[in-house]
Write an enzyme that holds these catalytic residues in place. Sequence first.
Site, short mmCIF file in Angstrom:
data_model
loop_
_atom_site.label_atom_id
_atom_site.label_comp_id
_atom_site.label_asym_id
_atom_site.label_seq_id
_atom_site.Cartn_x
_atom_site.Cartn_y
_atom_site.Cartn_z
N ARG A 53 10.03 22.73 2.40
CA ARG A 53 8.59 22.79 2.65
C ARG A 53 8.07 24.22 2.51
O ARG A 53 7.02 24.45 1.95
CB ARG A 53 8.36 22.27 4.06
CG ARG A 53 6.98 21.80 4.23
CD ARG A 53 6.86 20.90 5.39
NE ARG A 53 5.44 20.79 5.68
CZ ARG A 53 4.96 20.31 6.76
NH1 ARG A 53 5.77 19.86 7.68
NH2 ARG A 53 3.67 20.25 6.94
N LYS A 154 21.72 7.50 6.57
CA LYS A 154 21.21 7.00 7.82
C LYS A 154 20.45 8.08 8.61
O LYS A 154 20.71 9.25 8.36
CB LYS A 154 22.33 6.42 8.67
CG LYS A 154 23.35 7.47 9.14
CD LYS A 154 24.40 6.83 10.00
CE LYS A 154 24.03 6.93 11.44
NZ LYS A 154 24.49 8.16 12.09
N HIS A 184 28.99 8.18 5.49
CA HIS A 184 29.99 9.18 5.14
C HIS A 184 31.41 8.76 5.53
O HIS A 184 32.38 9.30 5.03
CB HIS A 184 29.62 10.57 5.71
CG HIS A 184 29.88 10.74 7.16
ND1 HIS A 184 29.02 10.31 8.14
CD2 HIS A 184 30.93 11.30 7.83
CE1 HIS A 184 29.51 10.60 9.32
NE2 HIS A 184 30.67 11.21 9.17
N GLU A 222 34.79 10.79 20.11
CA GLU A 222 34.33 12.15 19.87
C GLU A 222 34.41 12.91 21.18
O GLU A 222 34.15 12.35 22.25
CB GLU A 222 32.88 12.14 19.39
CG GLU A 222 32.70 11.47 18.04
CD GLU A 222 31.27 11.60 17.56
OE1 GLU A 222 30.96 12.62 16.94
OE2 GLU A 222 30.46 10.69 17.84
N HIS A 246 29.14 2.98 10.63
CA HIS A 246 30.53 3.41 10.43
C HIS A 246 31.56 2.38 10.91
O HIS A 246 32.48 2.03 10.20
CB HIS A 246 30.81 4.73 11.15
CG HIS A 246 29.81 5.81 10.85
ND1 HIS A 246 29.27 5.99 9.61
CD2 HIS A 246 29.26 6.77 11.64
CE1 HIS A 246 28.45 7.03 9.64
NE2 HIS A 246 28.40 7.51 10.86
C1 BG6 Z 1 27.16 10.47 12.51
C2 BG6 Z 1 26.55 10.21 13.86
O1 BG6 Z 1 26.78 9.47 11.61
O2 BG6 Z 1 28.56 10.49 12.63
C3 BG6 Z 1 26.98 11.26 14.85
O3 BG6 Z 1 25.13 10.23 13.75
C4 BG6 Z 1 28.48 11.37 14.90
O4 BG6 Z 1 26.48 10.97 16.15
C5 BG6 Z 1 29.05 11.52 13.48
O5 BG6 Z 1 28.81 12.50 15.66
C6 BG6 Z 1 30.57 11.43 13.50
O6 BG6 Z 1 31.05 11.76 12.24
P1 BG6 Z 1 32.52 12.33 12.05
O7 BG6 Z 1 32.70 12.42 10.59
O8 BG6 Z 1 32.54 13.66 12.76
O9 BG6 Z 1 33.44 11.36 12.71
#
Ligand code: BG6
Length: 483
Positions: A53, A154, A184, A222, A246
């Site tokens: 921007r 997302k 991802h 996590e 995921h």
């Molecule tokens: C993201 C979520 O899609 O994935 C996050 O929005 C999460 O909240 C993350 O921390 C986890 O990704 P990874 O690759 O670190 O397991």
Amino acid sequence: MDDILTGASIPDSDYIIIGGTGDLALRKIFPALFWRYLDKQITSEFRLISVSRHLISLESFAKKLRPFCEDAFSRGKASENDWLNFFSLIRLIAVDITSGSGAGALVELVNRRVSLSRPCIYYLAIAPSLFGPTCNLLKKMDLVTPQSRLVVEKPLGQDGLSARAINDGILRVFEESQIYRIDHYLGKETVQNLMALRFANVIFESLWNNNHIDNVQITVAESIGVGDRAAYYDAYGATRDMVQNHLLQLVCLVAMEPPAHFSADQVRDEKLRVLRALRPMEESHVVRGQYIDYVKELDKPSNTETYVAMKLGIDNWRWAGVPFYIRTGKKLTQRASEIIITFKDQLHDIFTKSGDTPSPTQPNRLVVRLQPSEGLRLQLVSKQPGPGGMRLFPSELNLNFDEAFNERLPDAYERLLMDTARGNQTLFMRLDEVLAAWDFIDPIVGKTSNQEPLTYQEGSMGPKDNLFGSSGRCWIDPRMDEF
Ligand code: BG6
């Protein structure tokens, strides 16, 4: 389509990152492009256009980006010269998506293409509310051609309804075959390996069903909290932030039927069948938790879950009667993600009957470690060495990918970004998959979101639950020694 199998070189392309100085671009997209540049997949023929921007100078962009690329330098893979050469591919421009001001400069840059058949990849690293307006602007400026591709990520909606609206906005401009929806997790090495494990080896497939598998567990833990994403997170919670995308994608890869070919639509057709076979969730099969300090961090009351566990059922011939237990949460003991396939006990145990030794207590298990230390572990039972009786003990075959390949495993975004240039949609979500996942998740959120979640201690593995009932099963925590 063969590229995905060989990892072959990719065509010269233009990447146009809209939101090019934002968090996603700095943390994930540009570092991934830098690594691909270092590995010579991105050549000096590429152009990387960062659209933001407000205009910032190349120097301050380089300063912001450098910390996220430091890994390449500390591994001795990048030199200052590489950095300068990589930066010579980057152009920064300012465009205001809502008013369209500055779009002329983008048109000029994009149209300076060497060849019309060159892929032109628009990556929308911006809020989903801007996806529609951005696509309209690209169309208005005549920037959408058959060679254009669109990458989005997302949150693709907060429920089925908003997901449809966001996607309608995109589909007014781009064809489904031009759209790359990133999850991802599908770019993670071990997740792709799951397909190799299942479909490139004969030994598992004949056992991969309810005759032999007792249950499947998926843990995505996590150790971090919600940090500076609290506002976004509080509106989503773990079910929508992690499970809708995921974790359900992981369930699909474990449960899907073998596609006839490893092609984008056939793989996605099979995943879709799994999503559609998910049994509607009973409320008692969902457990929501919240870490103790969450409300304090947020500074307002909230019922949002930072942890969720579920017992899923898949109503098809292969999986009838096999529970899939899934869980994910923030501020848990450690960052560790595993898929654990537990096989049924053998029907006839010759060792106990012979009176020699007690039967081993451990069933066969296949553990797929997704992160942070990717690998596979097959838990077996072996004979203890020695001249004594037939004493059995739990043993395992362990394949650690870091050790086996002795190389850095690329980040998910590197793989996914290269696939957009290759034009390979296998690892991207098709719209019907996204919507089917929301069809499953919406009723769960509807039934549970007003309920007060159970609290859990930071550093624990979440609140206690009764998902296993009297089955004798329990959660299998990722092993600390392996991470
Ligand atoms: C993201 C979520 O899609 O994935 C996050 O929005 C999460 O909240 C993350 O921390 C986890 O990704 P990874 O690759 O670190 O397991």
